[in-house]
Enzyme design. Structure first.
Site, mmCIF file in Angstrom:
data_model
loop_
_atom_site.group_PDB
_atom_site.id
_atom_site.type_symbol
_atom_site.label_atom_id
_atom_site.label_comp_id
_atom_site.label_asym_id
_atom_site.label_seq_id
_atom_site.Cartn_x
_atom_site.Cartn_y
_atom_site.Cartn_z
ATOM 1 N N ASP A 335 0.866 -1.176 0.000
ATOM 2 C CA ASP A 335 0.000 0.000 0.000
ATOM 3 C C ASP A 335 0.909 1.235 0.000
ATOM 4 O OD1 ASP A 335 -2.332 1.711 0.510
ATOM 5 O OD2 ASP A 335 -1.441 1.911 2.503
ATOM 6 N N ASP A 535 -1.702 -0.615 6.019
ATOM 7 C CA ASP A 535 -1.951 -0.059 7.350
ATOM 8 C C ASP A 535 -3.381 0.392 7.560
ATOM 9 O OD1 ASP A 535 -1.651 3.429 7.306
ATOM 10 O OD2 ASP A 535 -1.552 2.189 5.515
ATOM 11 N N ASP A 539 -7.119 -1.563 3.471
ATOM 12 C CA ASP A 539 -6.137 -2.604 3.128
ATOM 13 C C ASP A 539 -6.519 -3.964 3.706
ATOM 14 O OD1 ASP A 539 -4.445 -0.758 1.835
ATOM 15 O OD2 ASP A 539 -3.585 -0.165 3.748
#
Length: 639
Positions: A335, A535, A539
């Site tokens: 990410d 995080d 996600d």
């Protein structure tokens, strides 16, 4: 024996019962052998059975429990049967040295159990050291005075006082004071971290020279250290697939050993003319040397040692299976925001359409003040710095990967991506499009706002790349990771700008949470074992889909932390490299242990029928290989 040692014996027996039993058994075996050699047969036949009982009680209990409750055979029972068989053979032939051989078998098995217990205790001590980082009490400021209360009784909103040099009792936000905290016990950071008003501090960290007053913002049981302890305890309880396979194999293998052992007690006299005494003795040695003790010890000590090592480095493995999996990873999806970047973006430019910048900030802050997204936090922080006041929005709803909507004074307000905001307004601020493109090309994120069907303007936000991100990507490539991709809901220009800076070739931008899952699935079809590092709440689906989900421990949302398999405690991205190396090293040690265990069993079996080894020598070889394999696994305790 001194009076001090005698007085401590009950405590030693309670703390190390296996070791005490092995020591007493050893003394009795030695006395039994001496009395037998001296011709005191009656006394020897009293002492040696006592050695059998004391040294073999625990193994007999465990073996019989497994037999009667689970209807299965295990190696403990095989050892006891072999020892009793040797004793019976000695009484039958009046060759009482066989009784000593059986006692030595019991003794060495007891010593092996004590050594394995000690080895496992080293691992458990390393993990349970986390428990010592928790405080039982805290000093709370209530009703104008300081009180000492149990940490379990703390409530949200309580104000806790932490004096210089003290252990922080629970997670909290600093509302008064300034100090440097040693976070190494929790996050693995080697240098103290400065904390001031507004910063979060964690339970288990050690306060420096300044006094702090904290405000409790979550229940004590939700603190970072308590979550770590629960997850590590869970990791100790769960056996990874490889260990489960070995345990299933052991039960089938034990049955085969018993059947073959019975055949060896019956067949050789008829086929090869062996005497019955020799046949039974060889069969008993076969039961000992063919038992898979070393094979059973090949995996779990290694993986638990790896988990303990990772915990000391700020890498939390939720179970041994993930330590195995991370070593097999061949592709990694990252990410962007909060993972490759710091997740602490700042507003760098505001451009209003026809309305004022103040109205633009009022509408944006009104919605984003109810959002958990780091971009929203940056907008709210900037509005506060500009001393902007705003009304509370109602009916606020987050649209994952798109933006946020709500009502202000009965009118629809929207903040988010250009396409999302454009679809909800009557006209578009084309004059700002060129400026937006310029910001995006230079790696900035552009957020648009609209109110009552009219565009208000845009806010350019910049997020800084983590200092260690580029070197981490480079090291991952050196480790042979076949594919590294970046996933983001941000626009393509911003994403590619950051990717170029980090050395990532493959970028997937403007993704919704379900799109991130699709990318991970696609990578799994090609590389099979894929890791996802993230995080945020958006996600979580991709973290769950990945073969190994990895969350940033400090910046990560609760959902991401619960979903992930591995947590990087200090948001130190470079520890991902350490985790992969640790996983690969654990795989190597496990393979070495399995090969060694199987190889030693084969050698002992050959020696039993070719070299005619004695029962004690067979026991030494069998139990020695078990201890060596266990100690081999403890190598992972070293960094």
């Amino acid at each position: 024996m001194s009076s001090l040692t005698v007085s401590r014996f009950p405590a030693l027996l309670k703390e190390h019962p296996d070791a005490v039993a092995a020591i007493v058994c050893g003394i009795l075996v030695f006395l039994g052998w001496i009395t037998l050699q001296s011709g005191w047969l009656g006394l020897a036949l009293l002492i040696l059975p006592a050695a059998y009982v004391i040294g073999g009680y625990e193994s007999a209990r465990e073996g019989l429990t497994t037999l009667f409750e689970e209807k299965e055979l295990d190696v403990d029972l095989l050892m006891i049967v072999a020892a009793l068989g040797a004793a019976a053979l000695g009484l039958w032939r009046r060759e009482y040295d066989f009784i000593v051989d059986g006692a030595i078998l019991i003794l060495i098995f007891a010593i092996s159990g004590a050594l394995e217990g000690y080895a496992m205790q080293r691992t458990e001590r390393s993990i349970r050291g986390l428990m010592s980082l928790t405080s039982d009490t805290a000093r709370v400021w209530r009703n104008g005075q300081e009180k000492e209360v149990a940490v379990a009784d703390l409530q949200i909103g309580d104000k806790v006082i932490v004096r210089p040099g003290e252990l922080v009792p629970t997670d909290g936000l600093v509302i008064e004071g300034f100090s440097s905290l040693n976070q190494a016990p929790i996050t693995g950071e080697s240098m103290p971290v400065e904390k001031t008003i507004g910063d979060e501090v964690f339970a288990g960290t050690i306060n420096g020279n300044g006094a702090l007053k904290l405000k409790i913002h979550q229940p004590p049981e939700s603190s970072l250290i308590q979550r770590v302890i629960r997850l590590v305890e869970q990791a100790q309880m769960e056996a990874p697939p490889s260990q489960q396979f070995i345990e299933r194999f052991e039960r089938s293998y034990a049955k085969v050993i018993v059947i073959v052992g019975i055949l060896l007690m019956i067949v050789p006299p008829f086929l090869w003319g062996w005497s019955w005494e020799t046949t039974i003795y060889r069969a008993l040695i076969f039961l000992v040397v063919a038992s898979p003790c070393a094979l059973m010890a090949a995996i779990m000590p290694t993986l638990l040692s790896g988990i303990a090592n990772g915990a000391r480095q700020g890498i939390l493995f939720k179970n041994g299976a993930q330590l195995e999996q991370i070593g097999r990873v061949r592709a990694i999806a990252f990410d962007k925001t909060g993972t490759l970047t710091t997740g602490n973006p700042e507003v760098v430019q505001i451009m209003a359409a026809s309305q004022s910048e103040q109205q633009l900030l009022q509408v944006a802050a009104s919605l984003e003040s109810l959002s958990e997204h780091p971009i929203g936090a940056a907008i709210v922080k900037f509005a506060q710095q500009q001393q902007i006041e705003w009304r509370s929005a109602t009916n606020v709803q987050a649209h994952a990967g798109q933006g946020i909507t709500g009502e202000i004074n009965g009118q629809l307000a929207i903040v988010g991506k250009a396409a999302f905001v454009c679809s909800q307004v009557n006209s578009w601020a084309n004059t700002l499009t060129a400026s937006a493109q310029h910001f995006e090309e230079t790696g900035k994120t552009v957020v648009w706002a609209a109110y009552a069907g009219k565009p208000l303007g845009m806010i350019a936000i910049s997020d800084t790349v983590r200092p260690e991100a580029a070197s981490t990507i480079r090291q991952l490539k050196q480790l042979g990771i076949g594919e590294i991709v970046m996933l983001t809901g941000d626009n393509e220009r911003t994403a590619r700008s950051i990717a170029r800076e980090l050395g990532i070739e493959q970028v997937y931008s403007e993704l919704l949470p379900e799109h991130k899952v699709d990318v991970v699935r696609s990578l799994q079809r090609q590389y099979h074992t894929v890791a996802m590092v993230g995080d945020g709440i958006n996600d979580a689906p991709a973290l769950a889909q990945a073969s190994v989900g990895i969350a940033m421990g400090t910046a990560g949302s609760d959902v991401a932390l619960e979903t992930a398999d591995i947590v990087l405690m200090a948001d130190r991205l470079e520890r991902l490299v350490n985790a992969i190396r640790l996983g690969r090293r654990s795989q190597q040690v496990v393979k070495q242990n399995i090969v060694f265990a199987l190889g030693f069993i084969v050698l002992l079996l050959i020696a039993n029928f070719v070299s005619q080894i004695t029962l004690p020598l067979g026991v030494v070889g069998h139990e020695g290989s078990t201890v060596l394999v266990t100690l081999s696994g403890l190598r992972l305790l070293k960094r």
